[in-house]
Write a protein that holds these residues in place. Structure first.
Motif, PDB file in Angstrom:
ATOM      1  N   THR A   1       0.960  -1.212   0.048  1.00 52.48           N
ATOM      2  CA  THR A   1       0.137  -0.045   0.026  1.00 52.48           C
ATOM      3  C   THR A   1       0.804   1.214  -0.115  1.00 52.48           C
ATOM      4  O   THR A   1       0.576   2.165  -0.696  1.00 52.48           O
ATOM      5  N   TRP A   2       1.860   1.351   0.699  1.00 53.06           N
ATOM      6  CA  TRP A   2       2.797   2.580   1.015  1.00 53.06           C
ATOM      7  C   TRP A   2       3.612   2.658  -0.306  1.00 53.06           C
ATOM      8  O   TRP A   2       3.452   3.949  -0.906  1.00 53.06           O
ATOM      9  N   LEU A   3       4.017   1.622  -0.961  1.00 53.41           N
ATOM     10  CA  LEU A   3       4.653   1.747  -2.182  1.00 53.41           C
ATOM     11  C   LEU A   3       3.853   2.290  -3.423  1.00 53.41           C
ATOM     12  O   LEU A   3       4.003   3.247  -4.292  1.00 53.41           O
ATOM     13  N   ALA A   4       2.357   1.643  -3.320  1.00 48.66           N
ATOM     14  CA  ALA A   4       1.325   2.207  -4.377  1.00 48.66           C
ATOM     15  C   ALA A   4       1.064   3.618  -3.919  1.00 48.66           C
ATOM     16  O   ALA A   4       0.809   4.570  -5.148  1.00 48.66           O
ATOM     17  N   ASP A   5       1.106   4.096  -2.823  1.00 46.00           N
ATOM     18  CA  ASP A   5       0.740   5.530  -2.389  1.00 46.00           C
ATOM     19  C   ASP A   5       2.014   6.474  -3.071  1.00 46.00           C
ATOM     20  O   ASP A   5       1.800   7.544  -3.172  1.00 46.00           O
ATOM     21  N   LEU A   6       3.332   5.825  -2.877  1.00 51.15           N
ATOM     22  CA  LEU A   6       4.434   6.731  -3.405  1.00 51.15           C
ATOM     23  C   LEU A   6       4.540   6.678  -4.813  1.00 51.15           C
ATOM     24  O   LEU A   6       5.074   7.534  -5.304  1.00 51.15           O
ATOM     25  N   ALA A   7       4.120   5.773  -5.548  1.00 50.72           N
ATOM     26  CA  ALA A   7       4.048   5.698  -6.999  1.00 50.72           C
ATOM     27  C   ALA A   7       3.810   7.033  -7.784  1.00 50.72           C
ATOM     28  O   ALA A   7       4.875   7.318  -8.555  1.00 50.72           O
TER      29      ALA A   7
END
Ligand code: IYR
Length: 219
Positions: free
Chosen positions: A101-107
């Motif tokens: 989720t965190w990586l998706a939010d940073l994308a």
């Protein structure tokens, strides 16, 4: 019993217009602030950095304890060490620590573990929160106090025509080692500051703000 030693409130800067117009004008300046990751190596004077730190140092704090240290780094060798330390933590973050989720939010921001700006920006301001005073005394509302000071610092830099990034490689203990700061000084925020590189781009996503009626409640 004697009361507190009081002095008259200093006359504040006169904005030259009525409050709503002054507030709007400041808002319109601050709405143009963006975090950037593409810095120019164009120098910024120590005097400029001093004024910006003085602004942060004017922040209110719990019982006026001023529980902060602003370590201003311009030495290229130290900036290099900070980059190496930060990139080590960031690789760990992007490869293991962050969940999906965190990586998706940073994308949408397009960030990764490479942090060249830690060497390119002319200054890095490393803000430490002091878990006890320089006299060993107690401090209060630490995070609130240092957070307010950082907000004022970012505004001061923006008004000076400079760009900043609020960078938080985590954990940040490596900054104590590199900068020789004692254990009771805890790294809070790493702020690269300087001019944007020519043609600097910022993520569109970072420009969007939720509508005011979703964040402001009047009762
Ligand atoms: N510290 C990492 C990841 C990162 C986390 C958040 I939350 C951001 O708003 C931006 C980045 C990095 O700097 O790449």
């Amino acid at each position: 019993m004697q009361g507190p030693d009081l002095v008259p409130l200093p006359a504040r800067h006169d904005p030259g217009c009525e409050p709503a117009a002054a507030a709007r004008s400041f808002c319109e300046v601050m709405q143009k602030r963006r975090s950037i990751r593409d810095f120019s190596d164009r120098p910024v004077s120590k005097e400029t950095i001093e004024w910006i730190v003085r602004t942060a140092h004017a922040a209110p704090s719990g019982a006026n304890k001023q529980p902060w240290r602003f370590v201003c780094v311009q030495d290229p060798a130290i900036k290099r060490q900070i980059r190496i330390g930060a990139e080590k933590e960031e690789r760990e973050f992007y490869e293991r620590r962050a969940n999906d989720t965190w990586l998706a939010d940073l994308a949408p921001l397009g960030t990764d573990s490479n942090k060249p700006f830690l060497e390119t920006a002319p200054w890095l301001i490393v803000v430490f929160q002091l878990t006890k005073g320089d006299d060993g005394g107690q401090v209060y509302y630490l995070k609130e106090s240092v957070g307010i000071a950082c907000g004022m610092l970012l505004a001061a830099a923006h008004l000076a025509g400079l760009a900043t990034l609020t960078h938080t490689p985590s954990p940040m203990a490596f900054l104590n080692d590199i900068l020789g700061r004692p254990k009771h000084e805890r790294p809070y925020l790493l702020i690269p500051i300087g001019h944007p590189a020519p043609g600097c781009m910022v993520p569109r996503a970072a420009m969007q703000r939720r509508p005011l009626d979703q964040v402001m409640v009047v009762v």
